[in-house]
Design a protein around this motif. Structure first.
Motif: not given
Ligand code: AHG
Ligand code: MN
Ligand code: MN
Length: 331
Positions: A204-215
Protein backbone atom coordinates in the motif's frame (compact mmCIF):
# COMPACT_ATOMS: atom_id res chain seq x y z
CA UNK A 1 22.05 -15.86 22.82
CA UNK A 2 21.37 -17.07 19.29
CA UNK A 3 24.39 -17.65 17.06
CA UNK A 4 25.73 -14.62 15.22
CA UNK A 5 26.41 -15.43 11.54
CA UNK A 6 28.78 -12.90 10.02
CA UNK A 7 28.80 -11.99 6.31
CA UNK A 8 32.13 -13.79 5.90
CA UNK A 9 30.78 -16.98 7.54
CA UNK A 10 27.59 -16.82 5.47
CA UNK A 11 29.48 -16.32 2.21
CA UNK A 12 31.78 -19.26 3.00
CA UNK A 13 28.79 -21.46 3.99
CA UNK A 14 27.03 -20.52 0.72
CA UNK A 15 30.15 -21.36 -1.24
CA UNK A 16 30.32 -24.85 0.36
CA UNK A 17 26.75 -25.56 -0.78
CA UNK A 18 27.69 -24.72 -4.38
CA UNK A 19 29.86 -27.53 -5.82
CA UNK A 20 31.12 -25.30 -8.63
CA UNK A 21 32.13 -22.43 -6.33
CA UNK A 22 35.86 -21.81 -6.37
CA UNK A 23 35.93 -19.13 -3.68
CA UNK A 24 36.66 -16.19 -5.99
CA UNK A 25 33.13 -14.76 -5.81
CA UNK A 26 33.09 -15.29 -2.04
CA UNK A 27 36.32 -13.37 -1.75
CA UNK A 28 34.97 -10.56 -3.96
CA UNK A 29 31.80 -10.23 -1.83
CA UNK A 30 33.91 -10.01 1.33
CA UNK A 31 36.03 -7.28 -0.28
CA UNK A 32 32.91 -5.29 -1.13
CA UNK A 33 31.83 -5.77 2.48
CA UNK A 34 35.17 -4.32 3.63
CA UNK A 35 34.81 -1.30 1.31
CA UNK A 36 31.28 -0.75 2.66
CA UNK A 37 32.54 -0.68 6.26
CA UNK A 38 35.13 1.94 5.35
CA UNK A 39 32.52 4.04 3.51
CA UNK A 40 30.07 3.61 6.41
CA UNK A 41 32.70 4.97 8.81
CA UNK A 42 33.19 8.02 6.56
CA UNK A 43 29.42 8.54 6.13
CA UNK A 44 28.87 8.36 9.89
CA UNK A 45 31.32 11.18 10.55
CA UNK A 46 30.76 13.12 7.33
CA UNK A 47 29.43 16.13 9.20
CA UNK A 48 32.53 16.29 11.38
CA UNK A 49 35.19 16.07 8.76
CA UNK A 50 35.50 18.60 5.97
CA UNK A 51 34.14 15.98 3.65
CA UNK A 52 30.58 17.19 3.19
CA UNK A 53 29.83 19.50 0.32
CA UNK A 54 30.79 19.73 -3.27
CA UNK A 55 34.01 18.47 -4.77
CA UNK A 56 33.61 20.98 -7.56
CA UNK A 57 33.43 18.23 -10.18
CA UNK A 58 30.70 16.79 -12.43
CA UNK A 59 30.25 13.06 -13.26
CA UNK A 60 29.45 11.36 -16.60
CA UNK A 61 25.78 12.11 -16.08
CA UNK A 62 26.52 15.80 -15.70
CA UNK A 63 25.69 15.81 -11.99
CA UNK A 64 27.62 17.68 -9.31
CA UNK A 65 29.85 15.22 -7.47
CA UNK A 66 29.90 15.42 -3.68
CA UNK A 67 33.17 14.73 -1.87
CA UNK A 68 31.73 11.56 -0.29
CA UNK A 69 30.99 10.23 -3.80
CA UNK A 70 34.67 10.58 -4.65
CA UNK A 71 35.76 8.95 -1.38
CA UNK A 72 33.35 6.05 -1.84
CA UNK A 73 34.48 5.60 -5.44
CA UNK A 74 38.15 5.57 -4.45
CA UNK A 75 37.58 3.14 -1.56
CA UNK A 76 35.70 0.67 -3.77
CA UNK A 77 38.28 0.87 -6.56
CA UNK A 78 41.11 0.37 -4.07
CA UNK A 79 39.46 -2.63 -2.34
CA UNK A 80 38.59 -4.23 -5.70
CA UNK A 81 42.12 -3.67 -7.00
CA UNK A 82 43.55 -5.36 -3.89
CA UNK A 83 41.02 -8.19 -4.15
CA UNK A 84 42.72 -9.92 -7.08
CA UNK A 85 39.28 -11.30 -8.05
CA UNK A 86 38.22 -8.38 -10.26
CA UNK A 87 39.72 -7.55 -13.68
CA UNK A 88 37.70 -4.41 -14.37
CA UNK A 89 35.30 -1.92 -12.84
CA UNK A 90 32.75 0.59 -14.11
CA UNK A 91 31.36 3.27 -11.86
CA UNK A 92 28.90 6.14 -12.02
CA UNK A 93 31.82 8.45 -11.19
CA UNK A 94 34.06 7.34 -14.08
CA UNK A 95 33.23 8.11 -17.73
CA UNK A 96 34.78 4.85 -18.99
CA UNK A 97 35.40 1.42 -17.51
CA UNK A 98 38.71 0.87 -15.70
CA UNK A 99 40.68 -2.32 -16.48
CA UNK A 100 42.54 -3.77 -13.50
CA UNK A 101 45.45 -5.31 -15.34
CA UNK A 102 48.17 -5.90 -12.74
CA UNK A 103 49.57 -9.45 -12.45
CA UNK A 104 47.39 -10.02 -9.40
CA UNK A 105 44.09 -9.29 -11.20
CA UNK A 106 44.40 -9.46 -14.98
CA UNK A 107 43.32 -13.13 -15.13
CA UNK A 108 40.43 -12.66 -12.68
CA UNK A 109 37.06 -13.71 -14.03
CA UNK A 110 34.75 -11.01 -12.62
CA UNK A 111 33.97 -7.39 -13.45
CA UNK A 112 32.13 -5.13 -11.01
CA UNK A 113 29.87 -2.15 -11.74
CA UNK A 114 28.82 0.18 -8.96
CA UNK A 115 27.15 3.37 -7.91
CA UNK A 116 29.54 4.23 -5.09
CA UNK A 117 27.23 6.63 -3.36
CA UNK A 118 23.56 6.65 -4.29
CA UNK A 119 21.33 9.50 -3.13
CA UNK A 120 24.13 12.06 -3.03
CA UNK A 121 21.68 14.94 -2.70
CA UNK A 122 20.85 13.59 0.76
CA UNK A 123 24.43 13.54 2.11
CA UNK A 124 24.38 17.05 3.60
CA UNK A 125 21.00 16.59 5.30
CA UNK A 126 21.80 13.31 7.05
CA UNK A 127 19.26 11.24 5.13
CA UNK A 128 19.92 7.59 4.16
CA UNK A 129 22.27 7.05 1.22
CA UNK A 130 23.77 3.88 -0.22
CA UNK A 131 26.11 1.92 -2.48
CA UNK A 132 24.86 -0.36 -5.28
CA UNK A 133 26.92 -3.09 -7.00
CA UNK A 134 26.58 -5.66 -9.79
CA UNK A 135 29.01 -8.51 -10.54
CA UNK A 136 29.37 -10.24 -13.93
CA UNK A 137 31.65 -12.97 -15.26
CA UNK A 138 33.79 -11.43 -18.03
CA UNK A 139 32.99 -12.70 -21.53
CA UNK A 140 35.98 -11.27 -23.43
CA UNK A 141 39.45 -12.80 -23.76
CA UNK A 142 42.65 -10.80 -23.46
CA UNK A 143 41.92 -7.09 -22.89
CA UNK A 144 38.76 -6.15 -21.01
CA UNK A 145 36.09 -4.77 -23.33
CA UNK A 146 32.93 -2.66 -23.02
CA UNK A 147 30.83 -5.78 -23.72
CA UNK A 148 32.00 -7.24 -20.39
CA UNK A 149 30.11 -4.42 -18.66
CA UNK A 150 27.06 -4.09 -20.92
CA UNK A 151 25.79 -7.64 -20.46
CA UNK A 152 22.08 -8.02 -19.79
CA UNK A 153 20.97 -7.93 -16.16
CA UNK A 154 19.99 -11.59 -16.14
CA UNK A 155 23.69 -12.40 -16.61
CA UNK A 156 24.53 -10.89 -13.23
CA UNK A 157 26.39 -13.38 -11.02
CA UNK A 158 25.61 -11.31 -7.93
CA UNK A 159 24.06 -7.95 -7.06
CA UNK A 160 23.49 -5.98 -3.90
CA UNK A 161 23.37 -2.71 -2.05
CA UNK A 162 24.53 -1.20 1.20
CA UNK A 163 22.17 1.30 2.86
CA UNK A 164 23.82 3.78 5.25
CA UNK A 165 20.75 4.57 7.32
CA UNK A 166 19.72 4.32 10.99
CA UNK A 167 21.91 1.24 10.75
CA UNK A 168 24.22 0.15 7.94
CA UNK A 169 22.89 -2.91 6.10
CA UNK A 170 24.20 -4.96 3.22
CA UNK A 171 21.58 -6.81 1.14
CA UNK A 172 22.75 -9.09 -1.68
CA UNK A 173 21.90 -12.07 -3.84
CA UNK A 174 23.99 -14.57 -5.81
CA UNK A 175 20.85 -15.98 -7.44
CA UNK A 176 19.67 -18.12 -4.53
CA UNK A 177 17.40 -15.67 -2.70
CA UNK A 178 18.16 -12.41 -0.89
CA UNK A 179 19.79 -12.01 2.52
CA UNK A 180 20.37 -8.91 4.67
CA UNK A 181 23.26 -8.22 7.06
CA UNK A 182 23.34 -5.44 9.66
CA UNK A 183 26.68 -3.89 10.61
CA UNK A 184 27.45 -4.22 14.31
CA UNK A 185 29.95 -1.38 14.80
CA UNK A 186 31.01 -2.79 18.20
CA UNK A 187 32.57 -5.82 16.48
CA UNK A 188 32.97 -4.34 12.97
CA UNK A 189 31.06 -7.20 11.38
CA UNK A 190 28.02 -7.43 9.09
CA UNK A 191 25.74 -9.93 10.91
CA UNK A 192 22.90 -11.89 9.27
CA UNK A 193 19.72 -10.09 10.33
CA UNK A 194 17.24 -10.64 7.45
CA UNK A 195 17.44 -14.24 6.17
CA UNK A 196 15.78 -15.09 2.81
CA UNK A 197 13.92 -11.78 2.33
CA UNK A 198 10.63 -12.10 0.41
CA UNK A 199 8.75 -9.03 -0.85
CA UNK A 200 4.99 -8.99 -0.14
CA UNK A 201 2.98 -9.66 -3.34
CA UNK A 202 0.87 -6.61 -2.60
CA UNK A 203 1.51 -3.35 -0.83
CA UNK A 204 0.00 0.00 0.00
CA UNK A 205 2.97 2.29 -0.53
CA UNK A 206 3.81 3.98 -3.80
CA UNK A 207 7.13 5.77 -4.18
CA UNK A 208 7.66 8.34 -6.93
CA UNK A 209 8.82 11.95 -7.10
CA UNK A 210 5.33 13.39 -7.40
CA UNK A 211 6.86 16.84 -8.02
CA UNK A 212 7.35 15.58 -11.58
CA UNK A 213 3.58 15.07 -11.98
CA UNK A 214 3.28 17.91 -14.53
CA UNK A 215 5.85 16.23 -16.81
CA UNK A 216 4.50 12.67 -16.46
CA UNK A 217 2.72 11.07 -19.42
CA UNK A 218 -1.10 10.75 -19.21
CA UNK A 219 -0.71 7.02 -18.46
CA UNK A 220 1.60 7.67 -15.50
CA UNK A 221 -0.67 10.44 -14.23
CA UNK A 222 -3.57 7.97 -14.38
CA UNK A 223 -1.56 5.36 -12.46
CA UNK A 224 -0.60 7.89 -9.77
CA UNK A 225 -4.27 8.88 -9.46
CA UNK A 226 -5.14 5.16 -9.17
CA UNK A 227 -2.67 4.81 -6.27
CA UNK A 228 -4.18 7.86 -4.55
CA UNK A 229 -7.76 6.61 -5.15
CA UNK A 230 -6.76 3.27 -3.57
CA UNK A 231 -5.71 5.17 -0.46
CA UNK A 232 -2.04 4.18 -0.77
CA UNK A 233 0.58 5.97 1.33
CA UNK A 234 3.26 7.90 -0.61
CA UNK A 235 6.82 7.63 0.62
CA UNK A 236 9.78 9.09 -1.34
CA UNK A 237 13.24 9.50 0.20
CA UNK A 238 15.11 10.48 -2.96
CA UNK A 239 17.78 7.81 -2.46
CA UNK A 240 17.00 4.83 -4.67
CA UNK A 241 18.70 2.46 -2.21
CA UNK A 242 16.51 3.64 0.70
CA UNK A 243 13.30 3.67 -1.35
CA UNK A 244 14.01 0.20 -2.76
CA UNK A 245 15.00 -1.18 0.67
CA UNK A 246 11.69 -0.02 2.16
CA UNK A 247 9.83 -1.49 -0.84
CA UNK A 248 11.66 -4.83 -0.44
CA UNK A 249 10.84 -5.05 3.27
CA UNK A 250 7.31 -3.58 3.38
CA UNK A 251 6.05 -4.14 -0.18
CA UNK A 252 4.75 -1.48 -2.54
CA UNK A 253 6.07 0.02 -5.77
CA UNK A 254 9.00 2.33 -6.52
CA UNK A 255 9.07 3.99 -9.90
CA UNK A 256 11.05 6.60 -11.79
CA UNK A 257 9.24 6.90 -15.14
CA UNK A 258 10.26 8.69 -18.29
CA UNK A 259 9.18 12.34 -18.20
CA UNK A 260 9.26 15.11 -20.79
CA UNK A 261 12.32 16.39 -18.86
CA UNK A 262 14.02 12.94 -18.79
CA UNK A 263 12.65 11.02 -21.81
CA UNK A 264 14.61 7.87 -20.87
CA UNK A 265 14.01 8.25 -17.15
CA UNK A 266 16.78 9.25 -14.75
CA UNK A 267 18.10 6.05 -13.21
CA UNK A 268 20.99 4.17 -14.81
CA UNK A 269 20.39 0.66 -16.12
CA UNK A 270 23.75 -0.95 -15.39
CA UNK A 271 24.58 0.14 -11.85
CA UNK A 272 21.21 1.11 -10.38
CA UNK A 273 18.28 -0.66 -12.10
CA UNK A 274 19.79 -4.06 -13.02
CA UNK A 275 21.20 -4.84 -9.55
CA UNK A 276 17.98 -3.69 -7.88
CA UNK A 277 15.95 -5.72 -10.38
CA UNK A 278 17.91 -8.87 -9.53
CA UNK A 279 17.24 -8.40 -5.81
CA UNK A 280 13.54 -7.62 -6.28
CA UNK A 281 13.03 -10.64 -8.58
CA UNK A 282 15.01 -12.92 -6.26
CA UNK A 283 12.71 -11.78 -3.43
CA UNK A 284 9.62 -12.64 -5.52
CA UNK A 285 8.85 -9.21 -6.94
CA UNK A 286 8.88 -7.68 -10.43
CA UNK A 287 11.04 -5.05 -12.17
CA UNK A 288 10.24 -3.62 -15.61
CA UNK A 289 10.61 -0.46 -17.69
CA UNK A 290 6.85 -0.48 -18.09
CA UNK A 291 6.96 -2.81 -21.07
CA UNK A 292 10.00 -5.11 -20.72
CA UNK A 293 11.74 -6.90 -17.86
CA UNK A 294 14.61 -4.65 -16.70
CA UNK A 295 17.05 -7.57 -16.73
CA UNK A 296 16.29 -8.28 -20.41
CA UNK A 297 17.08 -4.73 -21.60
CA UNK A 298 19.93 -4.22 -24.06
CA UNK A 299 22.70 -1.92 -22.85
CA UNK A 300 24.86 -0.05 -25.37
CA UNK A 301 26.69 2.33 -23.08
CA UNK A 302 27.73 2.43 -19.43
CA UNK A 303 25.57 5.34 -18.24
CA UNK A 304 22.43 4.45 -20.18
CA UNK A 305 19.20 5.46 -18.42
CA UNK A 306 15.90 3.59 -18.26
CA UNK A 307 12.45 4.12 -16.80
CA UNK A 308 11.97 1.69 -13.90
CA UNK A 309 8.96 0.25 -12.05
CA UNK A 310 9.83 -2.28 -9.35
CA UNK A 311 8.35 -3.85 -6.25
CA UNK A 312 5.40 -6.06 -5.33
CA UNK A 313 4.45 -8.17 -8.34
CA UNK A 314 0.75 -7.22 -8.38
CA UNK A 315 1.43 -3.48 -8.12
CA UNK A 316 4.01 -3.50 -10.92
CA UNK A 317 1.63 -5.50 -13.13
CA UNK A 318 -1.12 -2.93 -12.46
CA UNK A 319 1.26 -0.09 -13.39
CA UNK A 320 2.07 -1.88 -16.66
CA UNK A 321 -1.67 -2.17 -17.42
CA UNK A 322 -2.00 1.62 -17.10
CA UNK A 323 1.09 2.26 -19.22
CA UNK A 324 0.09 -0.19 -21.93
CA UNK A 325 -3.60 0.84 -21.96
CA UNK A 326 -2.70 3.95 -23.99
CA UNK A 327 -0.64 1.88 -26.41
CA UNK A 328 -3.56 -0.47 -27.04
CA UNK A 329 -5.78 2.54 -27.90
CA UNK A 330 -3.24 4.08 -30.29
CA UNK A 331 -1.87 0.81 -31.78
P1 AHG B 1 22.88 9.35 -7.38
O1 AHG B 1 22.98 10.12 -6.11
O2 AHG B 1 23.73 8.11 -7.40
O3 AHG B 1 23.04 10.20 -8.60
O4 AHG B 1 21.39 8.76 -7.45
C1 AHG B 1 20.33 9.63 -7.22
C2 AHG B 1 19.10 9.02 -7.81
C3 AHG B 1 18.45 7.98 -6.92
O5 AHG B 1 19.16 7.70 -5.76
C4 AHG B 1 17.12 8.58 -6.57
O6 AHG B 1 16.11 7.61 -6.64
C5 AHG B 1 16.92 9.65 -7.64
O7 AHG B 1 18.21 10.07 -8.03
C6 AHG B 1 16.16 10.83 -7.12
O8 AHG B 1 15.98 11.68 -8.23
P2 AHG B 1 15.02 12.98 -8.06
O9 AHG B 1 15.68 13.86 -7.07
O10 AHG B 1 14.95 13.54 -9.46
O11 AHG B 1 13.68 12.47 -7.58
MN1 MN C 1 22.40 6.51 -7.78
MN1 MN D 1 25.77 7.94 -7.09
Amino acid sequence: MHKIITLDEFVIQSQKSNPYATGELSSLLRDIGLASKIISRAVNKAGLVDIVGKAGQENASGETVQKLDVLADNVLISCLKNSGQCCGIASEENDDFVPISDEHSKNAKYVVLFDPLDGSSNIDVNVSIGTIFAIYRRTSHGEIELKDFTQKGHQQVAAGYVVYGSSTMMVYSTGNGVNGFTLDPSIGEFCLSHRDIKIPENGKIYSVNQANYAVFSEEIKNYVKHCMDKGFTMRYIGSMVADVHRTLIKGGIFFYPATSKSPKGKLRLLYECNPMAMLIEQAGGKATDGHQRIMDLEANELHQRTPVFLGSKNLVTKAEEFIQAHNSITS
